[in-house]
Scaffold this motif. Structure first.
Motif, PDB file in Angstrom:
ATOM      1  N   VAL A 200       0.703  -1.147  -0.037  1.00 59.36           N
ATOM      2  CA  VAL A 200      -0.150  -0.090  -0.077  1.00 59.36           C
ATOM      3  C   VAL A 200       0.766   1.339  -0.094  1.00 59.36           C
ATOM      4  CG1 VAL A 200      -1.770   1.159   1.323  1.00 59.36           C
ATOM      5  CG2 VAL A 200      -1.899  -1.229   1.132  1.00 59.36           C
ATOM      6  N   ALA A 201       1.848   1.242   0.884  1.00 62.42           N
ATOM      7  CA  ALA A 201       2.910   2.340   0.923  1.00 62.42           C
ATOM      8  C   ALA A 201       3.533   2.751  -0.390  1.00 62.42           C
ATOM      9  CB  ALA A 201       3.788   2.319   2.097  1.00 62.42           C
ATOM     10  N   GLY A 202       3.810   1.258  -1.046  1.00 62.16           N
ATOM     11  CA  GLY A 202       4.465   1.636  -2.233  1.00 62.16           C
ATOM     12  C   GLY A 202       3.885   2.172  -3.465  1.00 62.16           C
ATOM     13  N   PHE A 203       2.407   1.754  -3.206  1.00 62.19           N
ATOM     14  CA  PHE A 203       1.701   2.142  -4.334  1.00 62.19           C
ATOM     15  C   PHE A 203       1.448   3.939  -4.236  1.00 62.19           C
ATOM     16  CE2 PHE A 203      -2.835   3.868  -4.483  1.00 62.19           C
ATOM     17  CZ  PHE A 203      -3.089   3.894  -5.834  1.00 62.19           C
ATOM     18  N   ALA A 204       1.282   4.115  -2.759  1.00 60.26           N
ATOM     19  CA  ALA A 204       1.199   5.820  -2.701  1.00 60.26           C
ATOM     20  C   ALA A 204       2.284   6.630  -3.203  1.00 60.26           C
ATOM     21  CB  ALA A 204       0.993   5.981  -1.113  1.00 60.26           C
ATOM     22  N   LYS A 205       3.588   5.824  -2.987  1.00 63.63           N
ATOM     23  CA  LYS A 205       4.793   6.396  -3.245  1.00 63.63           C
ATOM     24  C   LYS A 205       5.226   6.585  -4.625  1.00 63.63           C
ATOM     25  CE  LYS A 205       8.965   8.273  -1.890  1.00 63.63           C
ATOM     26  NZ  LYS A 205       9.102   9.422  -1.162  1.00 63.63           N
ATOM     27  N   ALA A 206       4.695   5.262  -5.640  1.00 59.47           N
ATOM     28  CA  ALA A 206       4.902   5.446  -6.903  1.00 59.47           C
ATOM     29  C   ALA A 206       4.065   6.615  -7.484  1.00 59.47           C
ATOM     30  CB  ALA A 206       4.380   4.137  -7.414  1.00 59.47           C
ATOM     31  N   TYR A 207       2.586   6.657  -7.006  1.00 55.88           N
ATOM     32  CA  TYR A 207       1.987   7.934  -7.550  1.00 55.88           C
ATOM     33  C   TYR A 207       2.728   9.205  -7.251  1.00 55.88           C
ATOM     34  CZ  TYR A 207      -2.294   6.024  -9.769  1.00 55.88           C
ATOM     35  OH  TYR A 207      -2.936   5.390 -10.798  1.00 55.88           O
ATOM     36  N   GLN A 208       3.046   9.579  -5.869  1.00 57.67           N
ATOM     37  CA  GLN A 208       3.981  10.466  -5.566  1.00 57.67           C
ATOM     38  C   GLN A 208       4.807  10.946  -6.521  1.00 57.67           C
ATOM     39  OE1 GLN A 208       6.582  10.900  -2.127  1.00 57.67           O
ATOM     40  NE2 GLN A 208       5.160  12.414  -1.253  1.00 57.67           N
ATOM     41  N   ASN A 209       5.593   9.781  -7.046  1.00 60.10           N
ATOM     42  CA  ASN A 209       6.655  10.093  -8.009  1.00 60.10           C
ATOM     43  C   ASN A 209       6.094  10.432  -9.471  1.00 60.10           C
ATOM     44  OD1 ASN A 209       8.666   9.195  -6.141  1.00 60.10           O
ATOM     45  ND2 ASN A 209       8.686   7.032  -6.932  1.00 60.10           N
ATOM     46  N   GLU A 210       5.023  10.298  -9.405  1.00 56.94           N
ATOM     47  CA  GLU A 210       4.138  10.631 -10.762  1.00 56.94           C
ATOM     48  C   GLU A 210       3.715  12.007 -10.466  1.00 56.94           C
ATOM     49  OE1 GLU A 210       4.242   9.499 -13.814  1.00 56.94           O
ATOM     50  OE2 GLU A 210       5.162   7.838 -13.491  1.00 56.94           O
ATOM     51  N   GLY A 211       3.761  12.694  -9.351  1.00 64.24           N
ATOM     52  CA  GLY A 211       3.188  14.070  -9.160  1.00 64.24           C
ATOM     53  C   GLY A 211       1.991  13.870  -8.394  1.00 64.24           C
ATOM     54  N   ILE A 212       1.493  12.817  -8.187  1.00 63.57           N
ATOM     55  CA  ILE A 212       0.160  12.751  -7.368  1.00 63.57           C
ATOM     56  C   ILE A 212       0.169  12.401  -5.955  1.00 63.57           C
ATOM     57  CG2 ILE A 212      -1.946  11.609  -7.302  1.00 63.57           C
ATOM     58  CD1 ILE A 212      -1.810  13.156  -9.742  1.00 63.57           C
ATOM     59  N   ASN A 213       0.106  13.394  -4.982  1.00 61.74           N
ATOM     60  CA  ASN A 213       0.065  13.069  -3.586  1.00 61.74           C
ATOM     61  C   ASN A 213      -1.196  13.012  -2.901  1.00 61.74           C
ATOM     62  OD1 ASN A 213       3.054  14.002  -2.975  1.00 61.74           O
ATOM     63  ND2 ASN A 213       2.451  15.777  -4.196  1.00 61.74           N
TER      64      ASN A 213
END
Length: 500
Positions: A200-213
């Protein structure tokens, strides 16, 4: 004498009352009724609303919809128009979107990384291309959600994006061959709590890397649903609370996501969420959430759809925000009339004005078919269909903005109307949403306590309205500062003004 409905008379009545016009009981040359007849027909208030500026309740954080079913959204040739009509200024003006922590992403367990975009793809790839058609259904869904969320940020700066988890990856479940929660199939606690938290944390981090916080993340969706065939995971209240505190919060923090809020528990029925959350460790839960479907007792009796009488939770929420994160009418034949619209109107009023929720999120934004679960539907010829539920949603989302507070709206002399009032304490703007599920128009007097206003403008949704939110001419106050308006039958109408 020609028939003239009271709804048609509304603006004439307001003008007549505000200017103290007098007239004879007869028709003029154009067939319009005189002001004296209007006064006689509507001389008695059938509803009284008193707005008290000084009594304030919860703060609104917003309104939203689910970004899925992501693939039909992404593949629709009208996707840009659909997105504009949901989140754009001319549409519903939603400020929230709910995504999904899909269970099918590639996961590097040792690195704790999740790959959210299929290799060799672009979010702008042609859906008719051979490369796109070669993708699996899971890969199409992953790419589609990424496109939706990135375009929402780029075009509309949607501030509140959050994601819910239907089920852990199948390899982490007790029954590794079953995506549903049947037979109480859920997370295998003996081996996989840490792995799932990292996923779950890895999913959120991957989206953060795409500019989605993401504003928040939810580790469960309807954790009690052990009957349906779709993706789900069974949780007990104690296990979910332990997982959030012992696994998920530390995993998010380890990824530098310390400010990301945890949402829980998103049970299907509001009453179920009440009992589930009341017995759960909530020490690391930031937002309390439930869904707006019928209660389990009604479900057993064969009823489905929107809960028409949700009850206020009976445990202390600790001043945490309370969100209603999913609701729609899944009860039967497609209904794009005010019959369906009023079901949603009552549901929204009950949650917002009685259960005091801070946010309301509808289930689906769009579907490629005609179905009550979606705010925008698609006809057989490819054209878009806007059911009255779309318009009703806009009566709240367009006129009750994030940062508004609910304030006191006392209803008297009427047992049918449902009234809620909302204000922006900074600008003085206010909105009054009135739901009339009854069969009679009501002559309504709106009194202002603790403030005044120079005019009210109304926006109407009814079966006979062709515009999404039919706007009236401004109404001016009576000599005593009150406003006299007519609320049509089977309608939702919002009055807006500015406090002085």
């Amino acid at each position: 004498m020609k028939k003239v409905s009271l709804s048609v008379m509304a603006m004439v009545l307001a003008s007549a009352c505000s200017k103290n016009m007098q007239g004879d009981l007869k028709e003029n040359a154009n067939g319009a009724l005189s002001n004296q007849f209007i006064s006689a027909a509507l001389s008695t208030d059938t509803a009284n609303i008193t707005l008290n500026w000084g009594i304030t309740y919860q703060r609104i954080e917003g309104f939203g919809a689910f970004a899925g079913r992501a693939t039909p959204f992404f593949e629709s040739p009208k996707r840009d128009s659909i997105m504009k009509q949901l989140w754009g200024a001319d549409g519903l003006q939603l400020n929230m979107v709910r995504g999904e922590v899909m269970y099918t992403y590639p996961f590097n367990k040792s690195a704790g990384t999740v790959t959210i975009q299929p290799a060799g793809t672009s979010i702008d790839m042609d859906v008719a291309s051979a490369a796109y058609q070669a993708l699996t259904s899971d890969q199409k869904a992953q790419l589609s959600q990424l496109w939706i969320l990135k375009k929402l940020k780029e075009r509309y700066q949607v501030p509140i994006m959050f994601a819910s988890t239907w089920t852990p990856p199948l390899s982490m479940k007790n029954n590794t061959s079953q995506e549903s929660a049947k037979n109480f199939n859920g997370l295998n606690y003996s081996c996989c709590s840490t792995d799932f938290a990292n996923y779950v944390a890895g999913f959120a981090k991957a989206y953060q890397n795409e500019g989605i916080n993401f504003y928040g993340i939810s580790p469960s969706n309807e954790p009690e649903n052990v009957f349906s065939d779709w993706a789900a995971s069974y949780w007990t209240a104690s296990h979910l609370g332990e997982f959030i505190s012992n696994n998920l919060r530390p995993a998010l923090n380890a990824k530098g996501l310390n400010t990301m809020k945890i949402i829980s528990s998103e049970n299907a029925a509001w009453g179920t969420a009440n009992s589930f959350l009341s017995g759960m460790d909530k020490s690391n839960v930031d937002i309390l959430a439930g869904h707006g479907y019928v209660e389990i007792g009604d479900l057993i009796l064969g009823k489905r759809g929107l809960n028409q009488n949700p009850q206020t939770w009976n445990y202390a929420t600790g001043n945490r925000p309370v969100w209603m994160t999913e609701a729609s009418d899944d009860s039967g034949v497609y209904d794009n009339t005010m019959t369906g619209g009023l079901k949603l109107a009552v549901n929204m009023h009950k949650f917002l004005a009685e259960c005091n929720v801070n946010a309301y999120v509808y289930w689906l934004g769009m579907l490629a078919i005609r179905n009550n679960e979606s705010l925008i539907c698609t006809n057989a010829d490819g054209s878009l269909d806007y059911p009255k539920t779309y318009d009703v949603m806009g009566q709240y989302s367009r006129f009750v903005h994030a940062g508004y507070y609910r304030f006191n709206s006392a209803l008297a002399n009427n047992a049918t109307l449902k009234v809620s009032a909302w204000k922006d304490p900074v600008t003085g703007k206010f909105s009054v949403v009135v739901v009339n599920p009854g069969s009679s128009e009501t002559r309504t007097r709106i009194k202002l306590a603790g403030f005044a206003s120079s005019q009210l403008t109304s926006f109407l949704t009814a079966d006979n309205t062709t515009a999404h939110w039919q706007q009236s001419a401004p109404v001016t106050p009576q000599a005593d500062g009150s406003f006299v308006v007519v609320v049509p039958s089977a309608s939702v109408i919002t009055f807006t003004g500015t406090a002085q």
